[in-house]
Design a protein around this motif. Structure first.
Motif, PDB file in Angstrom:
ATOM      1  N   ILE A 213       0.837  -1.203   0.000  1.00  0.00           N
ATOM      2  CA  ILE A 213       0.000   0.000   0.000  1.00  0.00           C
ATOM      3  C   ILE A 213       0.870   1.251   0.000  1.00  0.00           C
ATOM      4  O   ILE A 213       0.682   2.157  -0.832  1.00  0.00           O
ATOM      5  N   GLU A 214       1.842   1.314   0.898  1.00  0.00           N
ATOM      6  CA  GLU A 214       2.696   2.497   1.000  1.00  0.00           C
ATOM      7  C   GLU A 214       3.503   2.733  -0.271  1.00  0.00           C
ATOM      8  O   GLU A 214       3.644   3.877  -0.718  1.00  0.00           O
TER       9      GLU A 214
ATOM     10  N   HIS B 214       2.750   1.797  -3.392  1.00  0.00           N
ATOM     11  CA  HIS B 214       1.861   2.257  -4.458  1.00  0.00           C
ATOM     12  C   HIS B 214       1.418   3.703  -4.221  1.00  0.00           C
ATOM     13  O   HIS B 214       1.332   4.493  -5.168  1.00  0.00           O
ATOM     14  N   GLU B 215       1.156   4.063  -2.982  1.00  0.00           N
ATOM     15  CA  GLU B 215       0.792   5.458  -2.683  1.00  0.00           C
ATOM     16  C   GLU B 215       1.947   6.405  -3.010  1.00  0.00           C
ATOM     17  O   GLU B 215       1.725   7.498  -3.544  1.00  0.00           O
TER      18      GLU B 215
ATOM     19  N   GLU C  37       2.015   9.631  -5.506  1.00  0.00           N
ATOM     20  CA  GLU C  37       2.462  10.977  -5.140  1.00  0.00           C
ATOM     21  C   GLU C  37       3.406  11.543  -6.193  1.00  0.00           C
ATOM     22  O   GLU C  37       3.344  12.719  -6.532  1.00  0.00           O
TER      23      GLU C  37
ATOM     24  N   PHE D 157      -4.138   2.194  -5.088  1.00  0.00           N
ATOM     25  CA  PHE D 157      -3.387   2.989  -4.115  1.00  0.00           C
ATOM     26  C   PHE D 157      -2.507   4.035  -4.807  1.00  0.00           C
ATOM     27  O   PHE D 157      -2.197   5.068  -4.217  1.00  0.00           O
TER      28      PHE D 157
ATOM     29  N   GLN E 246      -4.912   6.816  -5.185  1.00  0.00           N
ATOM     30  CA  GLN E 246      -5.114   7.496  -3.906  1.00  0.00           C
ATOM     31  C   GLN E 246      -3.951   8.435  -3.598  1.00  0.00           C
ATOM     32  O   GLN E 246      -4.154   9.560  -3.144  1.00  0.00           O
ATOM     33  N   GLY E 247      -2.730   7.969  -3.850  1.00  0.00           N
ATOM     34  CA  GLY E 247      -1.553   8.805  -3.597  1.00  0.00           C
ATOM     35  C   GLY E 247      -1.530  10.028  -4.492  1.00  0.00           C
ATOM     36  O   GLY E 247      -1.188  11.131  -4.047  1.00  0.00           O
TER      37      GLY E 247
END
Length: 180
Positions: A96-97, A99-100, A104, A122, A125-126
């Motif tokens: 998750i982190e 992919h976020e 970004e 994700f 979402q980022g």
């Protein structure tokens, strides 16, 4: 028409091997003029509707995708930049982190984002968290479900990055959007 550290490293290794074999740098540079990257490895190819595809569809890691997105952001003279990103597999507990974080980076480098796959949500979402407008983000579970929308969105002058893990088979998408 190739980009990325992987290509630079290949050229540097070839230069070292050439010097070991007794070639001078002029001979080596002439030989490197014919260098071609492997298919799906950061290669710029013509796309439909006079677009260009930055094809990195063969495989992806978090780091290689981040580099590809950075290159997308640095390339100039394109009307729009479109990131089409699939899942990155094999990350483990930081899926998750990771992919976020990719998302970004996309927010700073792309005008439109298409995500393909369950993990890639994700990325979306980022990107949204870092300011990419929701109407510029398109999320799909499969290549087939996203292809029609992508075909509608491609415009002349677009630069389209296609990237994702080998398991996502993003090369199929490249085949559908490249110039005939």
């Amino acid at each position: 028409k190739i980009f990325g550290k992987e290509q630079i490293y290949s050229a540097l290794v070839a230069t070292v091997v050439g010097t070991i074999l007794g070639l001078n740098l002029v001979e080596i540079s002439q030989a490197l003029k014919n260098y071609q990257s492997l298919p799906g490895k950061m290669k710029l190819i013509p796309g439909m509707k006079n677009s260009q595809i930055l094809d990195d569809s063969q495989s992806a890691t978090t780091f290689s995708m981040m580099e590809a997105i950075g290159i997308l952001g640095q390339l100039q003279s394109f009307k729009r930049k479109v990131a089409v990103l699939g899942d990155v597999t094999g990350i483990g507990k930081y899926t998750i982190e990771a992919h976020e974080a990719i998302g970004e980076r996309v927010a700073k480098s792309a005008d439109l984002l298409f995500t393909i796959g369950a993990r890639a949500k994700f990325i979306a979402q980022g990107a949204q968290a870092k300011g990419l407008a929701l109407d510029k983000i398109f999320q799909f579970d499969t290549i087939e479900s996203g292809l029609l929308r992508l075909l509608k969105e491609i415009k002349e002058g677009d630069l389209i990055l296609v990237d994702g893990s080998k398991e996502m088979a993003m090369g199929k998408l490249v085949e559908k959007i490249k110039a005939e």
